[in-house]
Each structure stands twice: as structure tokens, then as C-alpha cells.
Design an enzyme around this catalytic site. Sequence first.
Site, PDB file in Angstrom:
ATOM      1  N   SER A  28       3.835   2.763   8.148  1.00 26.35           N
ATOM      2  CA  SER A  28       3.543   1.712   7.169  1.00 26.35           C
ATOM      3  C   SER A  28       4.777   1.288   6.397  1.00 26.35           C
ATOM      4  O   SER A  28       5.605   2.130   6.036  1.00 26.35           O
ATOM      5  CB  SER A  28       2.526   2.225   6.149  1.00 26.35           C
ATOM      6  OG  SER A  28       1.255   2.276   6.724  1.00 26.35           O
ATOM      7  N   HIS A  70       0.816  -1.223   0.000  1.00 20.69           N
ATOM      8  CA  HIS A  70       0.000   0.000   0.000  1.00 20.69           C
ATOM      9  C   HIS A  70       0.849   1.272   0.000  1.00 20.69           C
ATOM     10  O   HIS A  70       0.344   2.347  -0.286  1.00 20.69           O
ATOM     11  CB  HIS A  70      -1.046  -0.018   1.138  1.00 20.69           C
ATOM     12  CG  HIS A  70      -0.533   0.354   2.485  1.00 20.69           C
ATOM     13  ND1 HIS A  70      -0.172  -0.577   3.432  1.00 20.69           N
ATOM     14  CD2 HIS A  70      -0.334   1.560   3.067  1.00 20.69           C
ATOM     15  CE1 HIS A  70       0.220   0.059   4.533  1.00 20.69           C
ATOM     16  NE2 HIS A  70       0.135   1.348   4.334  1.00 20.69           N
ATOM     17  N   ASP A  82      -0.070  -7.611   1.743  1.00 17.65           N
ATOM     18  CA  ASP A  82       0.372  -6.213   1.698  1.00 17.65           C
ATOM     19  C   ASP A  82       1.896  -6.160   1.789  1.00 17.65           C
ATOM     20  O   ASP A  82       2.471  -5.849   2.827  1.00 17.65           O
ATOM     21  CB  ASP A  82      -0.288  -5.453   2.856  1.00 17.65           C
ATOM     22  CG  ASP A  82      -0.072  -3.949   2.784  1.00 17.65           C
ATOM     23  OD1 ASP A  82       0.477  -3.478   1.762  1.00 17.65           O
ATOM     24  OD2 ASP A  82      -0.442  -3.249   3.746  1.00 17.65           O
TER      25      ASP A  82
END
Length: 216
Positions: free
Chosen positions: A173, A39, A82
Site C-alpha cells: 500500500s 490509508h 486514497d
Amino acid sequence: IVGGTNAPRGKYPYQVSLRAPKHFCGGSISKRYVLTAAHCLVGKSEHQVTVGSVLLNKEEAVYNAKELIVNKNYNSIRLINDIGLIRVSKDISFTQLVQPVKLPVSNTIKAGDPVVLTGWGRIYVNGPIPNNLQQITLSIVNQQTCKSKHWGLTDSQICTFTKRGEGACHGDSGGPLVANGVQIGIVSYGHPCAIGSPNVFTRVYSFLDWIQKNQL
């Protein structure tokens, strides 16, 4: 990271900052690749990778992204698979402050194990991005407990929790979750931020074949 402390210089030589042009995600390095979350790569083209510094305003070395590789089974709705890689334009030169991360050889991590998360994510929801890399020790949560909060959880994910007021936030992230110097997770998602619910990570062990295949 919410509830963390300043990381000392050189303690996490595998941690990198992804910029476009400002910091937006973390990652970890091998010789030619950066391991991060899918992502972090979707919809982005101009990536720079900054290595070797715990301070965002002090760039030690910058590498340009040559190729972005997103796992083809990445599902942005369910946030599964992911994981992604950035191939940089030239080999990353290793120093005392820049070192590759070790990847797991077995899936032995279990609930209650202590793990270390590092990142330049926000220090509270909508808060500032810290200049100094943050570090925090968290605990692995068992899958059932985590599933009760994140119903779509799969075995290729892993969760951490300590207490309310500690955990990952926006900008963390893609960054590494490490146990005994071995990267076991990649920051994927959570209920923002540190509100008493587990953080979810991509389980690196589940994707070792994919990582190897794509690091050509």
C-alpha cells in the site's frame, strides 16, 4: 507483491519504506515529501521514511516525518481519494540510489499498457514481508472490467491485472505504480492477495493539483 522478483539495487531510487517502527507501507519521494496512500497515514503518528536501499535490513538513510497530510476527501469506506503526503523533517539528499519520482503530465495511460509495481508487501496472504524489494510488470485493465469487480470505482482510480498469482499484497500500500519511469498510480486496495481480481490504485494524474498545492 505476489509473484514478483527481487529488484536490483538502484533500479527504483524513488521507492521508500514507511516504518513505525516496522515496514508497513510504501511510498515515493520528491525533495521534501513522500507520496503515499491516505490509508497508510490515518491513525499513525510516528513515521520514519527509509530511502536508498532495496533491502529492509540495510538502512541507507532515514528521515523523520514532520507532518502527515491526508486528502480531506479520503473516504475509508469507499476507499476513494486514497492519497496522502508526508513532509519530512529535512530535504532528502539525492544520490545515485535516491532520486525523486517523475509525475505524469498527461493522462495517456490506456488498457493493455505495461506498468511496473514495486514494494515490500507480503509475498502471499499472511506470508512474510520480503527483505529484498520486489518488482513485477502488470497490465492496465479497462475501467469497465475493473468496475465489474470493484463496483465503487471512480475515474480517479486505475486498475491492473495480469493473472491469478500476481499482484499487490499487504505492505505494498502507498507504493508507486510506474509507466516508463513516470508514477501513474499509488497502491490502494484489492481482494487479498493475487486471487484473480484487479488491483486498484489512486490515479496520480487526477490529483496533480492537490499534490502541488500541498507541497509547500
